[in-house]
Design an enzyme around this catalytic site. Structure first.
Site, short mmCIF file in Angstrom:
data_model
loop_
_atom_site.label_atom_id
_atom_site.label_comp_id
_atom_site.label_asym_id
_atom_site.label_seq_id
_atom_site.Cartn_x
_atom_site.Cartn_y
_atom_site.Cartn_z
N HIS A 183 -57.30 -11.39 -58.81
CA HIS A 183 -56.34 -12.10 -59.16
C HIS A 183 -54.98 -11.87 -57.99
CE1 HIS A 183 -58.02 -12.27 -63.14
NE2 HIS A 183 -58.49 -11.13 -63.07
N SER A 304 -41.28 -18.95 -32.44
CA SER A 304 -40.43 -20.09 -32.86
C SER A 304 -39.21 -20.41 -32.08
CB SER A 304 -39.64 -19.56 -34.05
OG SER A 304 -38.62 -20.55 -34.44
N LYS A 310 -39.62 -14.49 -34.43
CA LYS A 310 -40.74 -14.90 -34.89
C LYS A 310 -41.98 -14.61 -34.27
CE LYS A 310 -41.39 -16.83 -38.53
NZ LYS A 310 -41.03 -18.26 -38.88
N GLU A 317 -53.27 -20.67 -39.45
CA GLU A 317 -52.80 -21.89 -40.02
C GLU A 317 -53.65 -23.12 -39.84
OE1 GLU A 317 -48.30 -21.44 -40.71
OE2 GLU A 317 -48.65 -20.88 -39.02
#
Ligand code: ARG
Length: 487
Positions: A183, A304, A310, A317
């Site tokens: 969970h 970024s 970043k 992804e």
């Protein structure tokens, strides 16, 4: 190819729209191989003399080179010609030459048409005999089987490589631990190796699915004709053997219209895509500041353009995103096939592009995933802290009590009370005193603390497939043996 029956020219827009050469040009080498196999088969049936067969095979061998040269010259990029001849991957040469072939031949309908036309240019009217006793319906069925077979082999190889990367990461992790989750809540500590081996199990199933599908599809449609079987008494085993198939397909109607192998391939890729996507998702999560378990390799991350601090997990992804294309391909194939009457229907032409895309997508994923996996750096301290706080040893504690004869349901409740006491006083189970514990149950004794250490918490899972340290060591060695030594 079929103008004899027609009086009117084809509508040029329709002609261009219905052609598949734009995409099936990539089947060139396979179409040539299948044509050579067919030539051998019709020569054995007496359609070609020995000399004609030799000329035909020689001509077919020259088709890819001649076509690539012309195609590459269309763009006047010599480098394509050279690189294509040497089969250098990654140079864009194949793509460039193929685009040139398409651009140079606007009236070519498909790869079968193209090979015959090019062969005619190379060896003259003898080429017109090649189509004796065959149909494009069996040709495309054969070419696609060859394509899928290669793609399956490449995928299996790539998967082995990824599994071995996970195994070396697991070996390097030694006795390091990570919380397991159910969970998405911390559950019990597990060895990092145990967690990584979960993915190896998925990969092994993926390999087995592809291996099964490969065995199922390795039959040769050549000799099936358009639908009812060749009109020549061909020895179909000649072509089957020449192309490395196990045997000829048993039914001409099925052989010319069966696309189960495309479905099997894309469905196996979809499942594999889901596995890769789950891994990608876990690594993406693990690399967040909130988890902080993984330091993303800089070589596989991007920054970024806006936020200087970043480091983004683009690789994982993108993999997560690309798995959607694999699933999409299998859905397209299933939708395409459903409702088609036997046998060949032109709809089937639409099955090619999703398969090409799926094959390219998985090849791309597997070209980066093993190296990425090998360069993942774990923050073992943080993982250990996460795995040793928050009462992840509660299950081991309940097991302790049940080993002392307390019924498990009762043990569960007692440890639940101990956890409650810990929560109220800001302490872990091992910080509670024996006196405190004994107010909850007199089954607690001095040996309790040894039963809930990290090591004991791992080792109490002493079953096949459990995270006990010795068991994981065995599982790791066995997986390595299966994947490295049996490949
Ligand atoms: N390009 C066609 C395909 O991919 C080849 C088979 C054509 N057959 C036909 N009867 N029109 O399906």
């Amino acid at each position: 190819m079929w103008s004899g029956r027609f009086r009117e020219p084809l509508n040029p827009i329709f002609e261009n729209w219905q052609a598949s050469f734009r995409s099936d040009v990539r089947l060139l080498a396979l179409e040539v191989a299948a044509s050579k196999a067919h030539a051998k088969m019709i020569a054995a049936a007496g359609v070609l003399t020995e000399d004609e067969l030799a000329q035909m095979l020689g001509g077919l061998d020259r088709v890819p080179g001649a076509a690539a040269e012309a195609g590459a010259k269309f763009f006047n990029i010599e480098v394509f010609v050279e690189a294509y001849k040497k089969h250098k991957p990654g140079t864009g040469a194949v793509f460039g030459a193929q685009q040139g072939m398409v651009a140079l031949n606007p009236h070519i309908e498909d790869i079968h048409h193209f090979v015959e036309v090019t062969l005619t240019e190379l060896i003259g009217p003898l080429a017109l005999k090649l189509h004796t006793g065959r149909s494009r319906n069996e040709q495309i069925a054969t070419d696609m089987r060859l394509f899928v077979r290669d793609a399956m082999d490449a995928t299996i190889k790539g998967l082995r490589d990824w599994a071995l990367a996970l195994i070396s990461l697991a070996e390097e992790s030694g006795g390091a631990v990570i919380p397991s989750y159910t969970h998405l809540q911390r559950a019990e500590p597990v060895l990092v190796a145990h967690w990584l081996l979960a993915y190896v199990s998925m990969i092994e199933r993926d390999i087995s699915r592809l291996t099964d599908a490969r065995a199922r599809m390795n039959y040769c449609p050549l000799g099936s004709g358009a639908v009812a079987g060749a009109t020549l008494a061909l020895d179909r085993s000649i072509a089957a053997k020449a192309l490395g198939f196990d045997a000829p397909t048993p039914n001409s109607m099925d052989a010319t219209s069966d696309r189960d192998f495309l479905l099997d391939f894309t469905q196996a890729l979809s499942t594999l895509g889901l596995h890769i996507s789950r891994f990608a998702e876990e690594i993406t999560l693990d690399a967040t500041a909130e988890f902080g378990f993984v330091d993303l390799p800089e070589a596989f991350s991007t920054g970024s353009s806006a936020m200087p601090q970043k480091k983004n997990p683009d690789l994982t992804e993108l993999i997560r995103g690309k798995s959607a294309r694999l699933l999409g391909a299998s859905v397209t194939l299933a939708t395409l096939i459903k409702g088609l009457p036997l046998a060949y229907n032109k709809d089937l032409q639409e099955g090619q592009e999703p398969v090409f895309d799926a094959a390219d997508t998985i090849a791309g994923i597997l070209s980066v995933l093993p190296a990425f996996t090998r360069s993942i750096k774990f923050n073992f301290d943080r993982m250990r802290t996460a795995a040793t706080t928050g009462y992840l040893n509660a299950m081991a504690a309940a097991t302790y009590l049940s080993n002392k004869g307390v019924p498990f349901r009762k043990a569960h409740e007692i440890v639940g009370n101990a956890v409650r006491l810990g929560l109220e006083t800001g302490r872990e189970l091992n910080d509670l005193t024996l006196e405190e514990l004994r107010t909850l149950s007199d089954a607690f004794a001095e040996d309790f603390f040894a039963a809930i250490t990290l090591e004991a918490t791992l080792d109490c899972h002493d079953v096949v497939g459990g995270t006990n340290r010795a068991r994981v060591g065995e599982a790791l060695a066995a997986a390595k043996h299966r994947l490295r030594d049996n490949s």
